[in-house]
Write a protein that holds these residues in place. Sequence first.
Motif, short mmCIF file in Angstrom:
data_model
loop_
_atom_site.label_atom_id
_atom_site.label_comp_id
_atom_site.label_asym_id
_atom_site.label_seq_id
_atom_site.Cartn_x
_atom_site.Cartn_y
_atom_site.Cartn_z
N ASN A 288 0.85 -1.19 0.00
CA ASN A 288 0.00 0.00 0.00
C ASN A 288 0.89 1.25 0.00
O ASN A 288 1.40 1.66 1.05
CB ASN A 288 -0.90 -0.05 1.25
N VAL A 290 0.80 4.94 -0.75
CA VAL A 290 -0.23 5.94 -0.96
C VAL A 290 0.31 7.35 -0.76
O VAL A 290 1.12 7.58 0.14
CB VAL A 290 -1.36 5.73 0.07
N THR A 291 -0.17 8.29 -1.57
CA THR A 291 0.17 9.69 -1.37
C THR A 291 -1.11 10.45 -1.04
O THR A 291 -2.04 10.49 -1.84
CB THR A 291 0.80 10.29 -2.64
N LYS A 292 -1.15 11.01 0.16
CA LYS A 292 -2.33 11.77 0.59
C LYS A 292 -1.87 13.13 1.06
O LYS A 292 -0.97 13.22 1.90
CB LYS A 292 -3.04 11.05 1.74
N GLN A 307 -6.36 8.03 10.78
CA GLN A 307 -6.19 6.75 10.10
C GLN A 307 -6.00 5.61 11.08
O GLN A 307 -5.37 5.75 12.12
CB GLN A 307 -5.00 6.80 9.13
N GLU A 309 -4.57 1.96 10.55
CA GLU A 309 -3.89 1.12 9.56
C GLU A 309 -3.59 -0.22 10.20
O GLU A 309 -2.74 -0.32 11.08
CB GLU A 309 -2.57 1.78 9.12
N THR A 315 3.00 -0.84 4.36
CA THR A 315 2.29 0.43 4.30
C THR A 315 3.32 1.55 4.19
O THR A 315 4.26 1.60 4.99
CB THR A 315 1.42 0.63 5.56
N LYS A 317 3.00 5.54 3.72
CA LYS A 317 1.88 6.47 3.68
C LYS A 317 2.11 7.64 4.63
O LYS A 317 2.38 7.43 5.80
CB LYS A 317 0.64 5.68 4.10
N THR A 346 4.99 4.95 8.27
CA THR A 346 3.90 5.90 8.08
C THR A 346 4.03 7.06 9.06
O THR A 346 4.69 6.94 10.09
CB THR A 346 2.52 5.20 8.21
#
Lengths: 484, 253
Positions: A288, A290-292, A307, A309, A315, A317, A346
């Motif tokens: 996973n 992800v760019t948020k 979040q 997770e 992960t 993120k 993360t």
Amino acid sequence: MAVSTDTAQSIRSSAGERYKYGFVTDIESETAPRGLDEDTVRFISAKKNEPAWLLDWRLKAYRTWTAMREPGWAKVAYPPIDYQDAYYYSAPKSKPSPKSLDEIDPELLRTYAKLGIPIREQEALAGIAVDAVFDSVSVATTFRAKLAEVGVIFCSISEAVQKHPELVRKYLGSVVPYSDNFFATLNSAVFTDGSFVYVPEGVRCPMELSTYFRINAAQTGQFERTLIIADRGSHVSYLEGCTAPMRDENQLHAAVVELVAFDDAEIKYSTVQNWYPGDENGKGGIYNFVTKRGACRGRNSCISWTQVETGSAITWKYPSCILQGENSVGKFYSIAIVNNRQQADTGTKMIHIGKNTRSTIVSKGISAGRAQNTYRGLVRILPGAANARNHTQCDSLLIGDRCGAHTIPYIETRNRSARVEHEATTSKIGDDQLFYCRQRGLSAEDSLSLIVNGFCKQVLQELPMEFAVEAQKLVGISLEGSVG
Amino acid sequence: MNGGTNGMLEIRNLHVAVDGKPILNGIDLTVGAGEVHAIMGPNGSGKSTLAYVLAGRPGYEVTAGSVLYDGRDLLAMSPEERARNGVFLAFQYPVEIPGVGTTSFLKSAVNAVRRHRGLPEFDAMEFLKLVREKRGLLKIEDEMLRRSLNVGFSGGEKKRNEILQMALLEPRLAVLDETDSGLDIDALRIVADGINALRGPERAMLLITHYQRLLDYVQPDRVHVLAGGRISRSGGKDLALQLEKDGYAEVAA
């Protein structure tokens, strides 16, 4: 990639090899051939009937991506990914859909039952073709009508491209540019779907978005793209993900989420991520990456990320806030639980640009089994951010003696009036705490779940109510088998 | 030497080691239903070890002997099985659990025991009603129950909370480990009243204490002196007074 050799072969025979059939104009075909090049990007764009500007944007992203290297700085390890050995559009399922719950892995069903998920939803989550009685589309339509009354647009990003091209064109890539990073750039080239939300000036969105779309979310692809815009004085709460472990054919997930908040607007974005983590040896789990990122463009705007997770093998993120507007506020509340061989790297980035900007970071990391959990966070105060404030609290909890917890804060301050605080603790779950609970009649697993939920409480209480209840159960389930 | 042969609790020749070091060296003790026994002894005599072994704390190795509880092999049961079957330990140092509300913890515990007994679980309202009924003399306010379990509790609050748990869980065998330690005289009286209210013909209690002062308020049926990991003397409540007067060295030798 997760697609098995069998599947790859069956695709080769059914859909044909790339160079055998020209497919650029062949939009009748449901599947783009394996691999990624400019034709793949054109195929996706044509399939979705996109305007020329969007195709150009995708192609720029693709060309940028070919010159980029996969980042290697995160504290995660995985074998190299062959990006040419993957399908980027409608990858077919490797197995036919199961007909009923009898065909589903009992382990999965046991988890659904523990989470208290109704049978109908279980069927949908497990990928069973749902019958006509259960019509999630009609539910969605009802809610959409209610949203339309107040002017809130909530639809898939593909639909938004068709119906609201001016909004998409204005904001897509405005927070996460197509050239941002390896995974975001890949997403920009090949994203297939995701959500779009626009909340007009002064509107308080009358419901939590996406609660009722949980089932639909199970269908989302590996390159999701979400864009949420909160105009002046508006308010919206968005829920992403699902507590139930989902069946998914794709190993690599590289989503992008962009949020934009104008003056006095507030966006609350909550995620529960429970993708398949792989077996106890770490085999087969989801990556996973992800760019948020959210931009607080207006004065007094606020973006909060919450979040939970618990899933995925890996992960990667860092939901972030760009605090541009004066007095804008960024918040990041995170629970990351890793067990067995899971790896999580993360955290967040808080970029303070405007005056009197404030940010809060609360991170709770729990490690069990042989898992590795890293908090990585950046707090950057730029010269113009007079009186900026940040408070960061990172707590790590270790279960057993073979797991790891790492806290890596980066703090850069270029304004003397700023105040940045960082607190970090690491503790081992106490044998005395476990024994105390068991002496009162709780099983070892219930005791662990209770103690860990207590440890996470500060973050759990940031979640919308119904999500919080499910998340609490999920915390316990994620740690099953980690105490004797 | 310790009363009837058909006790609720029968400890026979119990030897226990911690990290390979022998702590208990052959305890024999029988406690019948309805009886209150006091275990007294100097520091390091093995009093708390006895309490922990009965409750099943991991890390205590039974090297010889047996413990029967209602005729069943207590030592073969997990800590939670013992608790669900009515064995309760009031901790000398109650453990803090941050983020876990006291009421919600108590409710989880009571419902775990009720499930085991085949009774329906209490919902939040029913449970609150039960707590208000059971806290009776213990002077426990709602505010205290809203805090995280034992976090920021004074010594007296922690001990009162232990007795509240005993009242809620209605054990058959209650082991109270130095419940009087760290209490001022008013708090001691409140706790003692709480204990006395729970005495009954079906319930056995083991009071572990260093000082005789708790026994001024809770009258034991039998008093045992623990020294060097063995019971060196047993007697009636007068034995406690004699200990107070002459000291352990004299009496237990």
